[in-house]
Motif scaffolding. Structure first.
Motif, PDB file in Angstrom:
ATOM      1  N   ALA A  13       0.818  -1.211   0.000  1.00  0.00           N
ATOM      2  CA  ALA A  13       0.000   0.000   0.000  1.00  0.00           C
ATOM      3  C   ALA A  13       0.845   1.252   0.000  1.00  0.00           C
ATOM      4  O   ALA A  13       0.446   2.282  -0.535  1.00  0.00           O
ATOM      5  CB  ALA A  13      -0.920   0.013   1.220  1.00  0.00           C
ATOM      6  N   THR A  15       3.774   1.552  -1.434  1.00  0.00           N
ATOM      7  CA  THR A  15       4.738   1.556  -2.521  1.00  0.00           C
ATOM      8  C   THR A  15       4.787   2.923  -3.195  1.00  0.00           C
ATOM      9  O   THR A  15       3.782   3.498  -3.542  1.00  0.00           O
ATOM     10  CB  THR A  15       4.346   0.505  -3.580  1.00  0.00           C
ATOM     11  OG1 THR A  15       4.346  -0.769  -2.965  1.00  0.00           O
ATOM     12  CG2 THR A  15       5.328   0.507  -4.729  1.00  0.00           C
ATOM     13  N   SER A 103      -5.698  -3.769   1.799  1.00  0.00           N
ATOM     14  CA  SER A 103      -6.242  -2.569   2.450  1.00  0.00           C
ATOM     15  C   SER A 103      -6.100  -2.709   3.950  1.00  0.00           C
ATOM     16  O   SER A 103      -5.994  -3.826   4.484  1.00  0.00           O
ATOM     17  CB  SER A 103      -7.712  -2.354   2.067  1.00  0.00           C
ATOM     18  OG  SER A 103      -8.490  -3.453   2.501  1.00  0.00           O
ATOM     19  N   THR A 142      -4.948   2.698   4.143  1.00  0.00           N
ATOM     20  CA  THR A 142      -4.171   2.328   2.958  1.00  0.00           C
ATOM     21  C   THR A 142      -5.001   1.420   2.060  1.00  0.00           C
ATOM     22  O   THR A 142      -5.762   0.577   2.540  1.00  0.00           O
ATOM     23  CB  THR A 142      -2.874   1.595   3.343  1.00  0.00           C
ATOM     24  OG1 THR A 142      -3.200   0.374   4.018  1.00  0.00           O
ATOM     25  CG2 THR A 142      -2.009   2.455   4.246  1.00  0.00           C
ATOM     26  N   SER A 144      -4.366  -0.564  -1.817  1.00  0.00           N
ATOM     27  CA  SER A 144      -3.444  -0.759  -2.934  1.00  0.00           C
ATOM     28  C   SER A 144      -3.911  -1.873  -3.866  1.00  0.00           C
ATOM     29  O   SER A 144      -4.655  -2.780  -3.473  1.00  0.00           O
ATOM     30  CB  SER A 144      -2.040  -1.093  -2.417  1.00  0.00           C
ATOM     31  OG  SER A 144      -2.063  -2.321  -1.723  1.00  0.00           O
ATOM     32  N   ASP A 237       4.464   2.466 -11.069  1.00  0.00           N
ATOM     33  CA  ASP A 237       3.912   2.676  -9.735  1.00  0.00           C
ATOM     34  C   ASP A 237       3.184   4.016  -9.708  1.00  0.00           C
ATOM     35  O   ASP A 237       3.722   5.030 -10.154  1.00  0.00           O
ATOM     36  CB  ASP A 237       5.027   2.676  -8.691  1.00  0.00           C
ATOM     37  CG  ASP A 237       4.537   3.201  -7.353  1.00  0.00           C
ATOM     38  OD1 ASP A 237       3.951   2.402  -6.598  1.00  0.00           O
ATOM     39  OD2 ASP A 237       4.725   4.404  -7.059  1.00  0.00           O
ATOM     40  N   ASP A 239       0.717   6.672  -7.168  1.00  0.00           N
ATOM     41  CA  ASP A 239       0.359   6.959  -5.783  1.00  0.00           C
ATOM     42  C   ASP A 239      -0.512   8.209  -5.698  1.00  0.00           C
ATOM     43  O   ASP A 239      -0.322   9.159  -6.461  1.00  0.00           O
ATOM     44  CB  ASP A 239       1.620   7.165  -4.938  1.00  0.00           C
ATOM     45  CG  ASP A 239       2.492   5.936  -4.912  1.00  0.00           C
ATOM     46  OD1 ASP A 239       2.211   5.031  -4.111  1.00  0.00           O
ATOM     47  OD2 ASP A 239       3.444   5.863  -5.703  1.00  0.00           O
ATOM     48  N   ALA A 256      -2.396   3.234  -3.788  1.00  0.00           N
ATOM     49  CA  ALA A 256      -1.253   2.837  -4.610  1.00  0.00           C
ATOM     50  C   ALA A 256      -1.698   1.864  -5.687  1.00  0.00           C
ATOM     51  O   ALA A 256      -2.645   1.089  -5.498  1.00  0.00           O
ATOM     52  CB  ALA A 256      -0.169   2.207  -3.746  1.00  0.00           C
ATOM     53  N   TYR A 257      -1.022   1.923  -6.811  1.00  0.00           N
ATOM     54  CA  TYR A 257      -1.296   1.020  -7.924  1.00  0.00           C
ATOM     55  C   TYR A 257       0.037   0.623  -8.553  1.00  0.00           C
ATOM     56  O   TYR A 257       0.888   1.482  -8.812  1.00  0.00           O
ATOM     57  CB  TYR A 257      -2.183   1.708  -8.973  1.00  0.00           C
ATOM     58  CG  TYR A 257      -2.427   0.844 -10.195  1.00  0.00           C
ATOM     59  CD1 TYR A 257      -3.499  -0.041 -10.237  1.00  0.00           C
ATOM     60  CD2 TYR A 257      -1.570   0.904 -11.288  1.00  0.00           C
ATOM     61  CE1 TYR A 257      -3.711  -0.842 -11.354  1.00  0.00           C
ATOM     62  CE2 TYR A 257      -1.782   0.103 -12.399  1.00  0.00           C
ATOM     63  CZ  TYR A 257      -2.847  -0.764 -12.432  1.00  0.00           C
ATOM     64  OH  TYR A 257      -3.048  -1.574 -13.532  1.00  0.00           O
TER      65      TYR A 257
END
Length: 266
Positions: A13, A15, A103, A142, A144, A237, A239, A256-257
């Motif tokens: 999450a 990253t 999460s 968080t 992600s 990445d 954010d 985050a992805y």
């Protein structure tokens, strides 16, 4: 095991640019197949994406979704000291999605002796483990998403969920070739969003003087255009932070992805 999963959850999450975090990644042996077959995957966290030098990635929550929506179970799973390796047999025509969602909440505070304390975990655990009168309490949520795409034969359309941070690629993720700019649109809870921070690193950085990391920020339509001039695997990445939390105890949400994209020569 729950403790390990929680730590990996927060790592994924949180990253961000490898300048201040380990890269989390899954890399397939191939992203484009002419016929059904097995694909092998490496999964790890590392100092630089695609370098196997830190810790294996826990894949207990990984979903491999076939073109018809059914799920594929990974086989030959091996968790080593530096990476996790697994195979998947892809038998249907179309695009498979690998999806790892995490999460939770993280908190920091000071105890009665002014010693720093930290928490990472679920909302339920947060309520139990963090004192209600905690001093200097800071809580963030968080969320992600990590994805990979592998296509057998002809690519099929990809759908978003409308939850968290997601990516829409104008060109299908398995149709990327050198020399063609790629338009990316980032969605937050289904809406194109300005200000998403994006970092991209090409593989084989071990053999370059630096990572050649490229950074971007989405425009008012949630879009950006990137050039991927050399063939190879790319780690992307993204954010974003906002205040749309699901639990009022948190003041901020961190999204985050992460996705691995393969760019092929023309």
């Amino acid at each position: 095991m729950k403790h390990i999963l929680t730590l990996v959850s927060i790592a994924l999450a949180a990253t961000a640019s490898v300048a201040h975090a380990h890269g989390v990644w899954i890399a397939p042996s191939s992203t484009v197949l002419s016929a059904p077959q097995f694909v092998s995957f490496d999964a790890a966290t590392s100092s630089v994406p695609f370098m196997i030098d830190h810790r294996p990635l826990v894949i207990d929550a990984l979903n491999i979704i076939a073109p018809d929506g059914s799920k594929v179970t990974p086989v030959n799973v091996m968790k080593g000291e530096l990476r996790t390796v697994f195979d998947a047999k892809l038998e249907q025509q179309g695009t498979y999605r690998l999806e790892l969602l995490r999460s939770g909440f993280r908190a920091s505070w000071k105890d009665a002796e002014n010693k720093p304390k930290r928490f990472m975990g679920t909302a339920e655990a947060l309520a139990k483990e963090v004192p209600a009168d905690a001093k200097d309490l800071q809580v963030s949520e968080t969320d992600s998403r990590m994805e990979n795409f592998v296509t057998v034969g002809k690519p099929t359309a990809l759908k978003t969920t409308g939850k968290g941070l997601e990516l829409v690629v104008a060109t299908h993720p398995n149709d990327l070739v050198t020399g063609e700019p790629v338009e990316l649109t980032f969605l937050v809870d289904g809406k194109p969003t300005e200000g998403v921070e994006v970092a991209i690193i090409r593989s084989q950085s071990r053999y370059r003087n630096n990572t050649e990391e490229k950074t971007y920020k989405t425009d008012k339509n949630g879009k950006l255009k990137v050039s991927l001039p050399e063939a190879g695997m790319y780690w992307l990445d993204a954010d974003f932070k906002d205040n749309k939390v699901s639990n009022k105890v948190a003041k901020e949400r961190t999204l985050a992805y992460v996705v691995t994209l393969e760019v092929l020569p023309q």
